[in-house]
Design an enzyme around this catalytic site. Structure first.
Site, PDB file in Angstrom:
ATOM      1  N   GLU A  99       0.833  -1.201   0.000  1.00 12.97           N
ATOM      2  CA  GLU A  99       0.000   0.000   0.000  1.00 12.97           C
ATOM      3  C   GLU A  99       0.873   1.258   0.000  1.00 12.97           C
ATOM      4  OE1 GLU A  99      -3.874   1.669   2.517  1.00 12.97           O
ATOM      5  OE2 GLU A  99      -2.625   0.070   3.337  1.00 12.97           O
ATOM      6  N   CYS A 136      -5.741  -3.312   1.841  1.00 14.18           N
ATOM      7  CA  CYS A 136      -5.524  -3.461   3.284  1.00 14.18           C
ATOM      8  C   CYS A 136      -6.820  -3.600   4.082  1.00 14.18           C
ATOM      9  CB  CYS A 136      -4.683  -2.303   3.810  1.00 14.18           C
ATOM     10  SG  CYS A 136      -3.909  -2.650   5.429  1.00 14.18           S
ATOM     11  N   LYS A 162      -9.202   3.510  -2.651  1.00 13.63           N
ATOM     12  CA  LYS A 162      -9.542   2.695  -1.490  1.00 13.63           C
ATOM     13  C   LYS A 162     -10.958   2.997  -1.033  1.00 13.63           C
ATOM     14  CE  LYS A 162      -7.408   1.090   2.856  1.00 13.63           C
ATOM     15  NZ  LYS A 162      -6.244   1.248   3.756  1.00 13.63           N
ATOM     16  N   PRO A 222      21.937   2.438  28.991  1.00 11.79           N
ATOM     17  CA  PRO A 222      22.160   2.325  30.438  1.00 11.79           C
ATOM     18  C   PRO A 222      21.714   0.935  30.898  1.00 11.79           C
ATOM     19  CG  PRO A 222      21.057   4.391  29.887  1.00 11.79           C
ATOM     20  CD  PRO A 222      20.999   3.523  28.660  1.00 11.79           C
ATOM     21  N   LEU A 223      22.666   0.094  31.245  1.00 12.47           N
ATOM     22  CA  LEU A 223      22.399  -1.308  31.588  1.00 12.47           C
ATOM     23  C   LEU A 223      22.445  -1.466  33.101  1.00 12.47           C
ATOM     24  CD1 LEU A 223      21.953  -4.221  30.554  1.00 12.47           C
ATOM     25  CD2 LEU A 223      24.447  -4.458  30.443  1.00 12.47           C
ATOM     26  N   SER A 224      21.270  -1.674  33.707  1.00 20.60           N
ATOM     27  CA  SER A 224      21.175  -1.692  35.169  1.00 20.60           C
ATOM     28  C   SER A 224      21.382  -3.067  35.779  1.00 20.60           C
ATOM     29  CB  SER A 224      19.796  -1.177  35.589  1.00 20.60           C
ATOM     30  OG  SER A 224      18.786  -2.109  35.218  1.00 20.60           O
ATOM     31  N   GLY A 225      21.335  -4.101  34.950  1.00 26.78           N
ATOM     32  CA  GLY A 225      21.393  -5.459  35.488  1.00 26.78           C
ATOM     33  C   GLY A 225      20.032  -6.021  35.818  1.00 26.78           C
ATOM     34  N   GLY A 226      18.964  -5.293  35.445  1.00 26.89           N
ATOM     35  CA  GLY A 226      17.603  -5.775  35.639  1.00 26.89           C
ATOM     36  C   GLY A 226      17.034  -6.363  34.363  1.00 26.89           C
ATOM     37  N   ILE A 227      15.804  -6.854  34.445  1.00 29.91           N
ATOM     38  CA  ILE A 227      15.192  -7.547  33.309  1.00 29.91           C
ATOM     39  C   ILE A 227      14.988  -6.623  32.117  1.00 29.91           C
ATOM     40  CG2 ILE A 227      12.995  -8.541  32.520  1.00 29.91           C
ATOM     41  CD1 ILE A 227      12.917 -10.176  35.047  1.00 29.91           C
ATOM     42  N   ASP A 228      14.492  -5.409  32.349  1.00 29.13           N
ATOM     43  CA  ASP A 228      14.128  -4.543  31.229  1.00 29.13           C
ATOM     44  C   ASP A 228      15.339  -4.131  30.393  1.00 29.13           C
ATOM     45  OD1 ASP A 228      11.490  -4.695  32.015  1.00 29.13           O
ATOM     46  OD2 ASP A 228      11.574  -2.875  33.213  1.00 29.13           O
ATOM     47  N   SER A 229      16.354  -3.572  31.029  1.00 24.03           N
ATOM     48  CA  SER A 229      17.529  -3.150  30.257  1.00 24.03           C
ATOM     49  C   SER A 229      18.270  -4.361  29.686  1.00 24.03           C
ATOM     50  CB  SER A 229      18.464  -2.292  31.116  1.00 24.03           C
ATOM     51  OG  SER A 229      18.957  -3.017  32.228  1.00 24.03           O
TER      52      SER A 229
END
Length: 707
Positions: free
Chosen positions: A45, A175, A114, A355-362
């Protein structure tokens, strides 16, 4: 005999307003289709300008440049001896339409506007276009001179018509028309149309692909026929990732499947199918034939061209296949990774900083970047010259070949652990180990000096020094001190993004990645202008539950053993003082609700369209085994208070990959006020009245609720 037709469906990685690149990809797809023997080629499209032009559709330049590209396509030798079906916006009698332009050998056969426009969720087509409401009606469209000079035509048919070739009949859907309750393919099929085409601009949502596939197959299951679907793919300039999945179906069964996630800019499916299979399938459906005898005919545009050859007995016919669906974990692994690659190469930056915090999200965000690196190396290994060229531009090395994902990751991905006095050694170690396993360039830094300087300025001006609650401070002081730490992290994130490669003797800058998930955004459990404030966020549309499952997937498939300890640790912001060196703060305790509950609230609020009272009514049944009505009422009230208090944060939320239909994205998907009456007095009183009624009915005597 003229019964085996060869048709092509395309998935193209188009980019809004990239007329040069879009034209090149269209021409390449046509050449590939012809080389594979196709006699008809269908594209996505609005492929000429790219689907995501938004308010650029208002500009006359967009229409002009679309016609310039169309002229280029008409003139190209690649478009000869094949019916080409391309998408573009155009204006007819001062009204803008979303159209298909179908042409053959420098002659436009039909312009099909369309009929049903997409106007829900992320779609705003009624803002820019008008639906064609004249069913089975065709008008003359006056071509601009730039096209007249190529085609030798002054006017062409414009409207709701079908094409009658020498051997079959084709009808067009665009579509949303497939998703509409009165899809055109129903009446077209009854009128003898044997091949249905659908050009789409359909974006990825977790667990959505099967719905699209089922719709395509069901379109021909009851009525017979061949259905061709083309779709855009990739990031064309915003939060959406168009997920390809080009397909060809016949009589309710898939015969050709395209990829859902791929770094290939051009993908072409070609299928050869026997028209007699359609005719014999329809012959025994008596209800269809009775309905066909009463249908109003469509205008037919006669085309002196066949989709089959005269002697086709030796041509191999495609047979049905089983559609292979990705698991949600695979979708998270591949979709955002492909989106990040498009964003990186098209923004002309040199990589990402997280920024890597060591948690699940990052950690999930880091794994998605690692998945991107794996996809790049795999594409190069498979001979994708475009990916190789893009990778070389990104790393500024004309001889570079990305072969090892960890090595490529080291070049394009920087992770940064920003410690404070409230950070634990555990999270520092987890971040370091994960960075080592994926290969990122990892930095450790401490923000305490910056935090103390800012708090010192406040103390110098006011003469007061705020304290954490564990040291006797008030809730206001405690929250303010947490937010200072969170906000301080944003500044070094951008500083290091700009200058880290400079310190390494490498050119370019980095895009900052955020890591707030969809549940935390819904609840408002994030600090405005902290390190969640980034350039883009690949997990902002994904729930915590799905992210945990994705982390487990990465452990099993990428052998990232560092993720095991990350999975086992309770989610924590680490913004309050440690107790004996251990984390005392957890996300779910802070929020006053679990992530599982948040997902339920989010789906009821957005997908089920439930306000406070309706949500309460639904949950007293859903949770009747685990909660009393009064407990349900308390939970619902708490959610809506927190949601409304924090809604303002959505107005500045980092642009995120769209993955969930309960996303609170304020940009255009979830349009709400951001200044609420957070008491919800009328709504909560209705809940209280219902609780009292239920308790009276059950003979329960409870003190008046002051919640």
């Amino acid at each position: 005999m003229g019964r085996a037709v060869s048709v092509a469906a395309c998935a193209l990685n188009q980019w809004a307003l990239d007329f040069e690149g879009n034209a090149e990809r269209i021409l390449r797809s046509i050449s590939i289709a012809k080389s594979k023997g196709a006699r008809y080629r269908l594209g996505p499209e609005l492929e000429i300008c790219g689907y995501g032009c938004a308010d650029h559709y208002y500009e006359s330049d967009t229409l002009l440049h679309s016609f310039q590209v169309l002229a280029k396509l008409l003139e190209s030798p690649a478009t000869q001896d094949i019916i080409c079906d391309v998408g573009m916006p155009l204006m007819h009698r001062n009204v803008r339409y979303n159209c298909r332009v179908i042409f053959l050998n420098k002659k436009i056969l039909l312009i099909r506007p369309k009929i049903s426009l997409a106007n829900a969720g992320n779609y705003r087509e009624l803002r820019w276009f008008t639906p064609w409401n004249k069913a089975r009606h065709v008008e003359e469209y006056l071509l601009p001179r730039i096209i007249q000079e190529v085609t030798g035509q002054d006017t062409v048919p414009f409207g709701d018509a079908v094409l009658a070739t020498k051997d079959t009949c084709l009808g067009t859907e665009i579509c949303e028309e497939l998703w509409a309750p009165n899809s055109p393919h129903i009446e077209m099929g009854l009128d003898g149309v044997e091949i249905f085409t659908n050009s789409s601009g359909s974006h990825h949502v977790l667990r959505k692909a099967h719905t699209r596939v089922d719709l395509v197959n069901s379109a021909t299951a009851k009525n017979g026929g061949i259905y061709i679907l083309s779709n855009q793919k990739g990031c064309d300039g915003d939060r959406l990732y168009y997920d390809g999945c080009a397909m060809i179906s016949m009589n309710g069964e898939t015969v050709a499947q395209g990829s859902q996630f791929s770094l290939d800019d051009v993908e072409v499916l070609v299928a050869t199918l026997d028209l007699e299979d359609v005719r014999s399938y329809r012959a025994e459906i008596s209800s269809r034939n009775l309905a066909a005898s009463k249908v109003n005919p469509f205008p037919r545009i006669k085309v002196n061209f066949a989709l089959s050859c005269s002697d086709d007995l030796s041509v191999p016919i495609c047979v049905p296949i089983q559609w292979r669906h990705h698991s949600p974990e695979e979708e998270i692994c591949l979709g955002p990774a492909c989106w990040l690659w498009d964003y990186l190469r098209r923004s002309k930056q040199a990589g990402f900083l997280l920024p890597l915090s060591g948690g699940i999200d990052s950690s999930a965000t880091a794994c998605i970047v690692y998945s991107m690196c794996r996809q790049v190396c795999l594409a190069v290994k498979n001979g994708n010259s475009e990916v190789l060229a893009d990778a070389r531009k990104i790393v500024h090395d004309e001889t570079y070949i990305p072969e090892d994902p960890q090595e490529f990751c080291k070049r394009v991905f920087t992770t940064c652990y920003m410690a404070s006095e409230n950070s634990s050694q555990d999270t520092r170690n987890r971040a370091k180990l994960l960075a080592e396993q994926i290969g990122s360039y990892h930095i450790n830094l401490n923000i305490d000096a910056a935090v103390k300087a800012i708090v010192g300025i406040f103390s110098m001006v006011t003469g007061r020094t705020p304290r954490f609650s564990v040291y006797g401070g008030s809730r206001r002081e405690n929250l303010a001190l947490q937010n200072v730490q969170a906000r301080v992290r944003m500044v070094p994130a951008y500083l290091f993004a700009q200058l880290t490669l400079w310190t390494r003797g490498m050119p370019g800058g980095l895009l900052v990645l955020g890591s707030a998930n969809v549940d935390e955004s819904l609840r408002g459990y994030l600090t405005k202008y902290d390190c969640s404030s980034a350039d883009i966020n690949p997990i902002g549309g994904i729930s915590k539950t799905d992210l945990k499952n994705f982390i487990q997937y990465c452990i099993e498939n990428f052998q990232l053993t560092a993720l095991r300890s990350i999975m086992a640790a309770p989610p924590t912001a680490e913004l309050e003082p440690l107790m004996d060196g251990q984390v005392s703060q957890t996300d779910e305790a802070d929020m006053g609700m679990t992530y599982a509950e948040l997902s339920i609230y989010g789906k009821l609020r957005k997908i089920a369209k439930a306000g406070p009272y309706s949500m309460f009514c639904k949950l007293i049944n859903l949770w009747k085994e685990i909660c009393t009505p009064r407990e349900v009422a308390s939970k619902v009230k708490h959610f809506f208070r927190m949601y409304s208090v924090n809604r303002h944060k959505m107005t500045t939320l980092t642009p995120s990959y769209h993955a969930e239909n309960y996303s609170p994205d304020d940009n255009r998907f979830d349009l709400r006020p951001f200044l609420y009456n957070t008491t919800w007095s009328w709504q909560f009183r209705c809940i209280d009245n219902q609780v009292s009624h239920l308790e009276k009915k059950e003979g329960i005597s409870v003190a008046e609720d002051t919640d």
